[in-house]
Write a protein that holds these residues in place. Structure first.
Motif, mmCIF file in Angstrom:
data_model
loop_
_atom_site.group_PDB
_atom_site.id
_atom_site.type_symbol
_atom_site.label_atom_id
_atom_site.label_comp_id
_atom_site.label_asym_id
_atom_site.label_seq_id
_atom_site.Cartn_x
_atom_site.Cartn_y
_atom_site.Cartn_z
ATOM 1 N N UNK A 493 -4.107 0.042 -6.468
ATOM 2 C CA UNK A 493 -3.000 0.289 -5.557
ATOM 3 C C UNK A 493 -3.283 -0.289 -4.175
ATOM 4 N N UNK A 494 -4.526 -0.173 -3.710
ATOM 5 C CA UNK A 494 -4.885 -0.763 -2.420
ATOM 6 C C UNK A 494 -4.624 -2.273 -2.430
ATOM 7 N N UNK A 523 11.971 -4.324 -1.182
ATOM 8 C CA UNK A 523 11.315 -5.624 -1.071
ATOM 9 C C UNK A 523 11.079 -6.227 -2.449
ATOM 10 N N UNK A 524 10.675 -7.508 -2.458
ATOM 11 C CA UNK A 524 10.363 -8.172 -3.720
ATOM 12 C C UNK A 524 9.189 -7.515 -4.434
ATOM 13 N N UNK A 525 8.286 -6.926 -3.647
ATOM 14 C CA UNK A 525 7.084 -6.333 -4.243
ATOM 15 C C UNK A 525 7.300 -4.891 -4.693
ATOM 16 N N UNK A 526 8.530 -4.371 -4.550
ATOM 17 C CA UNK A 526 8.787 -2.956 -4.836
ATOM 18 C C UNK A 526 8.359 -2.580 -6.252
ATOM 19 N N UNK A 527 8.745 -3.388 -7.234
ATOM 20 C CA UNK A 527 8.466 -3.002 -8.615
ATOM 21 C C UNK A 527 6.964 -2.945 -8.869
ATOM 22 N N UNK A 528 6.223 -3.945 -8.380
ATOM 23 C CA UNK A 528 4.782 -3.976 -8.616
ATOM 24 C C UNK A 528 4.085 -2.832 -7.896
ATOM 25 N N UNK A 529 4.463 -2.571 -6.653
ATOM 26 C CA UNK A 529 3.821 -1.498 -5.893
ATOM 27 C C UNK A 529 4.153 -0.145 -6.495
ATOM 28 N N UNK A 530 5.423 0.080 -6.819
ATOM 29 C CA UNK A 530 5.829 1.371 -7.374
ATOM 30 C C UNK A 530 5.206 1.590 -8.746
ATOM 31 N N UNK A 531 5.066 0.519 -9.531
ATOM 32 C CA UNK A 531 4.403 0.657 -10.828
ATOM 33 C C UNK A 531 2.917 0.951 -10.642
ATOM 34 N N UNK A 532 2.309 0.340 -9.625
ATOM 35 C CA UNK A 532 0.895 0.614 -9.346
ATOM 36 C C UNK A 532 0.704 2.068 -8.944
ATOM 37 N N UNK A 533 1.647 2.626 -8.182
ATOM 38 C CA UNK A 533 1.582 4.046 -7.833
ATOM 39 C C UNK A 533 1.686 4.885 -9.111
ATOM 40 N N UNK A 534 2.605 4.504 -10.000
ATOM 41 C CA UNK A 534 2.758 5.229 -11.264
ATOM 42 C C UNK A 534 1.467 5.201 -12.065
#
Length: 774
Positions: A493-494, A523-534
């Motif tokens: 996540x970091x 943002x464009x990175x929303x899906x990747x960041x939110x999935x990383x949080x998941x």
């Protein structure tokens, strides 16, 4: 209650082999107050007494692994596997080399001998399965193949890795390419193939019906009810008569349901009113009173317990209860009398709970809404409302006003929960549209109606209210727990956060995650960041431990609102019945000695299970839930991949970079939400342009051209090859952001080299946290 920490202690110590920690380290990692540390000390002492953990000085560590252990064997795609031991040990899981599994199949409980490993990772235990203690499954599904004179079945899924010989193909007149169900009569061992008997021919491989039945068989999902269960269900369906005297009559209260348009089992209904004088809302959450119809330990109960939950597959629902109950007298259908348990929750203008009562009630739903229909009535758009109507009934003005009050209240509750730190992920969801033959005709994004959130907020309030009640009584129930993520799991996540231009603090808490999610939401990175949080979050599970629910920012949480389709909810309903039998009007008004006496009476009631029974029940229901989710995910993936193969092969489609692997890049396709693989030779920069990872940055760079690709980047990919049966999707990168390494703010070369060496050693060191931070 020490149980709330024993699991977390073991998980913390088992996170890497040989790990040690002091009680102070644990308290800091769990962010505990001084009062909570006393309970932590009790949990540590209990684990030491039980010889699960040993203590040297002030250092705690797991016991060393003995020469023989028991656990569950899981195989991998590459043929080797691991035994996850019943008790965690210092050295970790036991590595089982290819061929050393004996007759064990993935999922079996086994006994294995243990030695120190040299072939997998230095110092890790390796072993050999010596005995299969419990067979997880003997019924499988697969595709018939013929090789010369031999008839074989290639099994579906990952449990059974090798082909199975069919000695009597004529018994079911099987043909190559057919999908069949077979019973494994002799498991594979070493180089010897297993032997099976075909019990059912499902149809041609690839046909939706055959694939659906195959997934059901592969995951061991029970589909048929025996006659004793059906007979008890039919008898229970007549119990509605004569129940009014024992229930509060709420049939005159404005009540409605909001569900998907194709729903059949209506677990919940709601009533909402606003009291201008008290300046508060009264929220009544009515839940189908399934416990009234399902006697404890009867045939119905035994079958429901075994299933654990209903299974929702594309175009197929496998109910936990026979449909005469699930779609009949238990379901809170429109304009019929139904038995319910009602939580009456009074909430002030800031969303704070003033009081809660529980009652057995008789209700009558005035209107069945679909999500989009309810949203349209809230918005004042009657034309759209009729387009998405859940029923032909026109809602009265009173119903519409109650619906709009519900929307206002839900917004207030949502704001309160956000302030408390509720984690809200913005991950896309899709809906499959089918043709008449059951094949996927289209994949569409799910609607974003607020009414989904409305129902979620109200159900969470009711679930919390029940859990708080039993905590106040010091009575154990089956809770829905979601532990806080460990800081050691945050490195991915970091990296994702850094790739999107954000940083996490050294000691991130719930609010830090919330701020990161909000900052990247559009943002464009929303899906990747939110999935990383998941991925960072632990999986929720069932347990009597008072751990709370991290994502919901809830200290006390249990599942109460879906007893038609979840057995844990039925267990909680029975405990609530025991409570309602002891008090008037469902309100807690006892203190002191009377409260203690009440607690003892509840503990003695057969409807409240003891701690050991709840632990075992929690494990079972967590397993059945995971199995159902895996079946739904597997079948959905097959159907979408089949659609891509038939309609989009060779096309360029948009997607998002999910992550990087040693073999290439994983890209999730927009709209279809399936993940495919781009090999390094298909990156579009030439085979000589070598791609390397920038450690800790979730980015890769092409050393020749300097092109950079980051997790979360929007890309376009070409569908190169699809194998739906193997759940495999191969892609080629055709468009990516035009960005080079010279344009990026990067760490110093010394730091990058240090991070690269750490990554090569298999992990990275977390920054030391400052004292006093929680």
């Amino acid at each position: 209650m020490p149980l709330r920490y024993t699991r977390r202690i073991l998980d913390h110590l088992a996170r890497e082999p040989g790990r040690e920690a002091s009680v102070h380290d644990l308290a800091r990692a769990f962010r505990l107050s001084a009062a909570e540390q006393d309970i932590l000390n009790e949990a540590v002492q209990m684990l030491v007494i039980d010889e699960v953990v040993c203590c040297t000085g002030d250092r705690l560590k797991l016991q060393s692994i003995p020469v023989e252990v028991e656990g569950v064997y899981r195989s991998t795609r590459r043929g080797f596997g691991f035994v996850k031991t019943d008790q965690p040990y210092r050295e970790g899981d036991v590595y089982i080399a290819r061929g050393a599994q004996g007759q064990a199949i993935s999922g079996d409980r086994v006994r294995c001998s243990v030695a120190r490993a040299h072939g997998w990772k230095q110092g890790r235990p390796s072993g050999k399965v010596t005995e299969v203690l419990e067979v997880s499954n003997t019924t499988f599904a697969g595709t018939v193949i013929k090789r010369r004179d031999s008839w074989l079945v290639q099994p579906d899924g990952r449990r059974l890795r090798s082909n199975v010989v069919i000695r009597d193909p004529g018994a079911k007149d099987i043909k190559p390419g057919q999908k069949v169900v077979f019973e494994l009569v002799a498991p594979p061992e070493g180089d010897m193939l297993g032997e099976g008997v075909v019990t059912e021919v499902l149809g041609e491989a690839g046909e939706p019906h055959a694939e659906t039945e195959s997934v059901i068989a592969a995951h061991g999902i029970r589909t048929e009810f025996d006659e004793a269960v059906l007979a008890e269900a039919r008898e229970a369906s007549t119990l509605l008569e004569g129940t009014l005297a024992a229930r509060e009559d709420m049939r005159q209260v404005v009540t409605f349901t909001i569900d998907p348009p194709d729903a059949r089992d209506f677990d919940d209904a709601i009533s909402v009113t606003w009291d201008e004088g008290l300046r508060e809302w009264e929220l009544a959450v009515h839940i189908a009173d399934v416990a009234f119809f399902v006697p404890v330990d009867g045939p119905l109960d035994v079958e429901a317990r075994a299933r654990g939950n209903s299974t929702y597959l594309p175009r197929r629902v496998i109910p936990m209860l026979p449909e005469v109950l699930s779609n009949g007298v238990c379901s809170l259908q429109e304009d019929v009398d139904r038995c319910a348990k009602t939580a009456i929750i009074r909430i002030d203008e800031r969303g704070r709970v003033n009081s809660v009562d529980f009652r057995r009630t008789l209700i009558r739903s005035n209107k069945r809404f679909s999500y989009l229909e309810a949203q349209a009535w809230i918005d004042g758009d009657s034309r759209t409302a009729w387009k998405h109507a859940g029923s032909s009934t026109h809602p009265s003005e009173e119903v519409v006003e109650s619906l709009r009050q519900a929307a206002r209240l839900a917004e207030v509750i949502q704001n309160r929960r956000r302030h408390q730190g509720m984690i809200s992920l913005a991950l896309p969801e899709s809906v499959l549209v089918f043709d008449d033959e059951g094949r996927v005709a289209d994949v569409q994004g799910e609607d974003g109606a607020f009414t989904h959130t409305l129902i979620e907020m109200f159900m969470v309030e009711a679930n919390e209210a029940v859990s708080r009640l039993f905590d106040s009584l010091d009575v154990s129930i089956l809770r829905r727990i979601h532990p806080e993520p460990a800081l050691e799991d945050l490195q991915e996540l970091r990296s994702m956060a850094m790739a999107s231009g954000h940083r996490l603090p050294e000691d991130p808490g719930r609010r830090d995650l919330q701020q990161l999610l909000d900052a990247t939401r559009d943002s464009d990175s929303a899906r990747a960041v939110h999935f990383a949080v998941l991925r960072t979050l632990t999986r929720a599970e069932y347990s009597p431990a008072i751990v709370g629910h991290f994502a919901l920012a809830s200290e006390h949480y249990a599942h109460f609102t879906s007893p038609i389709r979840r057995y844990p909810d039925l267990v909680v309903h029975r405990a609530l019945d025991a409570w309602l039998d002891q008090v008037e009007n469902g309100a807690l008004r006892f203190t002191g000695k009377k409260r203690r006496e009440l607690t003892q009476r509840l503990a003695d009631d057969e409807r409240t299970l003891d701690q050991d029974a709840l632990v075992e029940m929690g494990r079972h229901c967590t397993d059945t839930e995971n199995e159902s989710e895996a079946a739904e995910r597997e079948l959905r993936e097959f159907l979408v991949l089949q659609h891509l193969e038939e309609h989009h092969l060779g096309e360029d489609l948009p997607g998002v970079v999910r992550s990087f692997t040693p073999a290439g890049v994983l890209v999730e396709l927009d709209r279809f939400l399936v993940t495919g693989h781009v090999g390094w030779d298909d990156m579009g920069t030439g085979r000589r342009d070598r791609w390397e990872e920038l450690p800790g940055l979730a980015r890769i760079v092409a050393r020749g051209s300097g092109h950079v690709l980051a997790a979360g980047d929007p890309v376009e990919v070409r569908i190169v090859r699809v194998d739906a049966a193997e759940r495999n999707l191969e892609l080629m990168l055709t468009k990516r952001p035009q960005r080079t390494i010279d344009e990026l703010p990067l760490p110093s070369k010394r730091k990058m080299e240090r991070d690269r060496k750490r990554a090569a050693r298999g992990g990275s060191k977390q920054p030391r946290r400052r004292q006093g931070r929680r």
